[in-house]
Design a protein around this motif. Structure first.
Motif, PDB file in Angstrom:
ATOM      1  N   MET A  69       0.859  -1.179   0.000  1.00 29.14           N
ATOM      2  CA  MET A  69       0.000   0.000   0.000  1.00 29.14           C
ATOM      3  C   MET A  69       0.899   1.234   0.000  1.00 29.14           C
ATOM      4  N   ILE A  70       0.573   2.168  -0.850  1.00 30.47           N
ATOM      5  CA  ILE A  70       1.354   3.412  -0.898  1.00 30.47           C
ATOM      6  C   ILE A  70       0.395   4.568  -0.720  1.00 30.47           C
ATOM      7  N   LEU A  71       0.751   5.463   0.137  1.00 32.45           N
ATOM      8  CA  LEU A  71      -0.086   6.637   0.357  1.00 32.45           C
ATOM      9  C   LEU A  71       0.745   7.883   0.063  1.00 32.45           C
ATOM     10  N   ASN A  72       0.313   8.632  -0.928  1.00 29.78           N
ATOM     11  CA  ASN A  72       0.984   9.901  -1.241  1.00 29.78           C
ATOM     12  C   ASN A  72       0.177  11.017  -0.617  1.00 29.78           C
ATOM     13  N   THR A  73       0.790  11.836   0.171  1.00 30.91           N
ATOM     14  CA  THR A  73       0.094  12.987   0.742  1.00 30.91           C
ATOM     15  C   THR A  73       0.889  14.233   0.356  1.00 30.91           C
ATOM     16  N   PRO A  74       0.339  15.416   0.571  1.00 27.96           N
ATOM     17  CA  PRO A  74       1.072  16.624   0.189  1.00 27.96           C
ATOM     18  C   PRO A  74       2.425  16.743   0.889  1.00 27.96           C
ATOM     19  N   ASN A  75       2.584  16.096   2.024  1.00 22.49           N
ATOM     20  CA  ASN A  75       3.837  16.271   2.765  1.00 22.49           C
ATOM     21  C   ASN A  75       4.697  15.032   2.866  1.00 22.49           C
ATOM     22  N   GLY A  76       4.303  13.962   2.289  1.00 16.99           N
ATOM     23  CA  GLY A  76       5.133  12.772   2.401  1.00 16.99           C
ATOM     24  C   GLY A  76       4.553  11.560   1.714  1.00 16.99           C
ATOM     25  N   ILE A  77       5.352  10.487   1.710  1.00 21.82           N
ATOM     26  CA  ILE A  77       4.920   9.231   1.100  1.00 21.82           C
ATOM     27  C   ILE A  77       5.081   8.133   2.145  1.00 21.82           C
ATOM     28  N   ILE A  78       4.079   7.316   2.291  1.00 23.41           N
ATOM     29  CA  ILE A  78       4.159   6.191   3.224  1.00 23.41           C
ATOM     30  C   ILE A  78       3.973   4.906   2.421  1.00 23.41           C
ATOM     31  N   ILE A  79       4.898   3.983   2.590  1.00 19.88           N
ATOM     32  CA  ILE A  79       4.820   2.708   1.872  1.00 19.88           C
ATOM     33  C   ILE A  79       4.762   1.583   2.904  1.00 19.88           C
ATOM     34  N   ILE A  80       3.825   0.691   2.740  1.00 20.74           N
ATOM     35  CA  ILE A  80       3.763  -0.490   3.616  1.00 20.74           C
ATOM     36  C   ILE A  80       3.782  -1.742   2.747  1.00 20.74           C
ATOM     37  N   LEU A  81       4.591  -2.677   3.138  1.00 18.01           N
ATOM     38  CA  LEU A  81       4.734  -3.929   2.400  1.00 18.01           C
ATOM     39  C   LEU A  81       4.468  -5.084   3.352  1.00 18.01           C
ATOM     40  N   CYS A  82       3.779  -6.097   2.860  1.00 18.38           N
ATOM     41  CA  CYS A  82       3.463  -7.267   3.689  1.00 18.38           C
ATOM     42  C   CYS A  82       4.305  -8.455   3.219  1.00 18.38           C
ATOM     43  N   SER A  83       4.750  -9.270   4.165  1.00 16.94           N
ATOM     44  CA  SER A  83       5.559 -10.444   3.779  1.00 16.94           C
ATOM     45  C   SER A  83       4.668 -11.538   3.196  1.00 16.94           C
TER      46      SER A  83
END
Lengths: 122, 252
Positions: A69-83
């Motif tokens: 899951m990737i979340l792009n926001t105006p101030n940053g990017i958050i990436i989460i990966l599942c094994s």
């Protein structure tokens, strides 16, 4: 190789702010931060919940396991990966980047690191 | 070779330029118009349009042709479908269609035939055009358009999923993310530039779902279902450009 050393491989990525390895419930196992302004504990717990929520929401409409899951926001990017839901241990890896960080490289590196974490912790 | 069953119709200069403008904002430069090439994405304004000849030419990629070639290449359509596309586009623009005799109703999209709810969308030329435009992109499995002000699905062209499926996904994204954003206030003050991307398996294949909230003054939200290897950057750029060009709704 220790899991801390494995996680530190993300540090060279442009725009890197912090990263953490969690179990699937969101409990942070290790973390690394290049930017003290990010509360990674809060971010990982919150985004892990979103990830699990996304997984449930997608299953309800017939989609299969959500793996990243990737979340792009105006101030940053958050990436989460599942094994993977069937992996033992079942881990989630989170990275936080600046808005203009190298998201593609971060995602590729995270995919490369995940099997190493699973091997180290199994 | 063009399909002889579907005839090309001569276009007015205004119609010709309106169609080019779908993909390329043009600037007047003497007798010519120039812009950035939508085919090779050259960084210079190499795309030249000759309104009098209704011809275009890109000096970077050396591609050229008439309006039908332009639509074939930019929309990845066959010759006959390019002709239909142009017919439908002109009919949808009231100021352009004033001089064109209306012969047949626009060709309904495949999904319109499958889904009665699309009737509401079909009545809205802007939305119809949007759905058909992006549904035809190779690797784009479908698009759902949501009215962000009431969370209702306006139209959806995602095969295998009902409007209810799309609405439940949208509600999840919308509510969960908005709540989380409040907790993590430093990540986002509002939904502008927010984008949610999720990868998963569907029917044994890797797909990705992209949720883009609050596009344009209409508060449209979009859900896209794409193949895993689909390069969404260009599509997202086009989408944002498309919505930025929409006029704001009249104040009630």
């Amino acid at each position: 190789m220790s899991i801390e050393t494995i996680l530190s491989e993300l540090r060279g990525i442009k725009g890197y702010k912090s990263s953490g390895l969690m179990d699937f419930t969101g409990e942070l196992l290790i973390s690394d931060s290049a930017d003290e302004s990010t509360d990674l504990e809060l971010a990982s717990a919150t985004f892990n919940d979103i990830f699990r929520g996304a997984h449930e929401a997608s299953e309800k409409v017939g989609l299969e396991a959500t793996t990243e899951m990737i979340l792009n926001t105006p101030n940053g990017i958050i990436i989460i990966l599942c094994s993977g839901v069937d992996s033992e241990p079942h881990l989630h890896l989170i990275s936080v980047l600046e808005k203009d960080g190298n998201q593609a490289l971060a995602k590729m590196t995270m995919k490369k690191l995940m099997p190493k974490f699973v091997t180290e912790l199994s | 070779m063009l399909d002889t069953k579907v005839q090309q119709k001569p276009l007015s200069t205004e119609e010709f330029l309106s169609i080019i403008n779908i993909h390329v904002p043009l600037e007047k430069n003497g007798a010519l118009l120039t812009g950035y090439c939508p085919l090779c994405y050259d960084e210079e304004e190499s795309f030249l349009v000759y309104p009098s000849k209704q011809h275009w030419h890109c000096y970077a990629c050396q591609q050229e042709g008439d309006i039908y070639h332009f639509i074939e290449k930019t929309e990845h359509l066959s010759s006959s479908n390019a002709i239909k596309f142009i017919e439908v586009f002109i009919q949808e623009q009231p100021h352009l269609s004033a001089n064109i005799p209306h012969k047949e109703p626009p060709v309904p999209t495949e999904l319109a035939r499958q889904n009665k709810d699309m009737d509401k969308v079909i009545e809205n030329p802007t939305l119809k055009h949007l759905l058909s435009k992006f549904h035809n992109c190779h690797g784009c499995q479908g698009i759902a358009l949501i009215d962000g002000s009431n969370d209702k699905i306006i139209g959806s062209s995602i095969n295998d999923f009902t409007h209810l499926d799309m609405q439940s996904l949208h509600l999840f994204f919308s509510k969960t993310l908005n709540n989380s954003m409040k907790i993590l206030g430093d990540f986002s003050q509002d939904n502008k530039d927010t984008l949610f991307r999720m990868e998963f398996s569907f029917q044994g294949k890797r797909k990705k779902l992209i949720w883009i909230p609050e596009l344009s003054a209409y508060h449209y939200t979009i859900l896209l279902l794409l193949d895993e290897d689909f390069l969404e950057k260009i599509l997202l750029m086009k989408l944002k450009q498309y919505f930025n060009n929409l006029q704001a709704p009249a104040a009630s």
